[in-house]
Write an enzyme that holds these catalytic residues in place. Structure first.
Site, PDB file in Angstrom:
ATOM      1  N   LEU A  29      39.216  45.768  38.616  1.00  0.00           N
ATOM      2  CA  LEU A  29      40.613  45.626  39.039  1.00  0.00           C
ATOM      3  C   LEU A  29      41.181  44.257  38.690  1.00  0.00           C
ATOM      4  O   LEU A  29      40.539  43.233  38.874  1.00  0.00           O
ATOM      5  CB  LEU A  29      40.706  45.857  40.555  1.00  0.00           C
ATOM      6  CG  LEU A  29      40.179  47.209  41.037  1.00  0.00           C
ATOM      7  CD1 LEU A  29      40.255  47.293  42.564  1.00  0.00           C
ATOM      8  CD2 LEU A  29      40.931  48.374  40.398  1.00  0.00           C
ATOM      9  N   HIS A  33      46.532  46.320  38.683  1.00  0.00           N
ATOM     10  CA  HIS A  33      46.084  47.328  39.656  1.00  0.00           C
ATOM     11  C   HIS A  33      46.534  46.946  41.065  1.00  0.00           C
ATOM     12  O   HIS A  33      47.005  47.777  41.830  1.00  0.00           O
ATOM     13  CB  HIS A  33      44.549  47.399  39.692  1.00  0.00           C
ATOM     14  CG  HIS A  33      43.911  47.937  38.461  1.00  0.00           C
ATOM     15  ND1 HIS A  33      43.088  47.178  37.670  1.00  0.00           N
ATOM     16  CD2 HIS A  33      43.946  49.169  37.903  1.00  0.00           C
ATOM     17  CE1 HIS A  33      42.642  47.912  36.673  1.00  0.00           C
ATOM     18  NE2 HIS A  33      43.151  49.123  36.784  1.00  0.00           N
TER      19      HIS A  33
END
Ligand code: PAF
Length: 276
Positions: A29, A33
């Site tokens: 991530l 994100h």
């Protein structure tokens, strides 16, 4: 948590009237994100993030095995964001040995990435539908960075009457314009610099349109020149398309989307921008 437990937890929360958000990811991530996660946390009562590197959306010569994975770091970031549930299944749990049902994706999957990555959108549509079934959310969050993917998901949801609304959130960029992507970690410092050619070419396209140039042929030619000058020489496509059908256009409108796919070294990058 296992799929059945995650499903039960979400059904229980839904039963008491809470609004559920889902953010489907493949992990590794980054702030892009996390901006989707923040949107869900602020707009929903209960946020589920899924982390699953979906093997069936990778081609045989693609980067499935070397795709970046850092589950511990992902968990820590998601905890800080106030996520309620992280669903990170194993491939075996999602694809049982006799799994054989696949979603035939909508026609927007036929062009662009669909041509260069055969089977990719069938893999995406199948996993997204499975995740929506496991986690019966009210809203799902996707990034505009994968523009065609967001169109595939929106059309699938409409075509299959899925009871979920799709929210597409803006692309986050590094200070020099590079679109955030988990795949950026593959880039060497020199490649990282060349990779800014993609956003430069897209900005140039938007600038030309703003200055009155509407002929896509002329804009695309200039984008290709920019890419080439930045050292991005293995271009897969540069297109200006209708935002809904993804059909190529002769004449641009403010809603047209310019898209690029290109290799920088061995790393395949995609990016896009609305012209207006
Ligand atoms: O965009 C992604 O990360 C993936 O394609 C998705 C939507 C999580 C499906 O595997």
């Amino acid at each position: 948590v296992r799929a059945a437990d995650a499903q039960k937890a979400v059904i229980d929360v839904k039963r008491v009237g809470k609004k559920i958000g889902i953010v489907p990811t493949m992990g590794a991530l980054h702030d892009g994100h996390l901006s989707l996660v923040e949107a869900s946390v602020s707009e929903c009562d209960y946020t589920v993030v899924t982390i699953f590197v979906n093997p069936i959306q990778f081609g045989p010569h693609e980067d499935l095995t070397k795709y970046p994975r850092d589950l511990d770091k992902d968990h820590r970031s998601l905890e800080r964001c106030g996520v309620d549930l992280v669903f990170a299944p194993t491939p075996d749990e999602i694809y049982a040995p006799r799994h054989s049902t696949y979603v035939s994706p909508p026609s927007v999957a036929d062009r662009l990435e669909g041509v260069l990555r055969p089977g990719h959108f069938q893999g995406v549509a199948t996993i997204v539908l499975k995740l929506f079934n496991i986690i019966p959310a009210d809203v799902a969050y996707f990034g505009q960075k994968d523009y065609q993917q967001s169109r595939v998901v929106v059309d699938m949801v409409a075509d299959l009457n899925l009871p979920i609304s799709i929210q597409v959130c803006p692309t986050l960029r590094e200070h020099d314009g590079l679109a955030m992507s988990s795949r950026n970690v593959y880039l060497s410092p020199h490649e990282r610099q060349r990779a800014t050619g993609l956003s430069e070419a897209l900005n140039r396209a938007a600038g030309m349109f703003r200055d009155g140039e509407g002929r896509t042929r002329i804009i695309i030619e200039e984008m290709r020149k920019r890419l080439y000058a930045a050292g991005v020489r293995k271009i897969e496509y540069v297109e200006i398309v209708d935002p809904v059908t993804l059909e190529p256009l002769d004449e641009a409108t403010p809603f047209s989307i310019a898209l690029i796919a290109a290799y920088v070294g061995k790393t395949r990058l995609i990016d896009n921008m609305r012209l207006g």
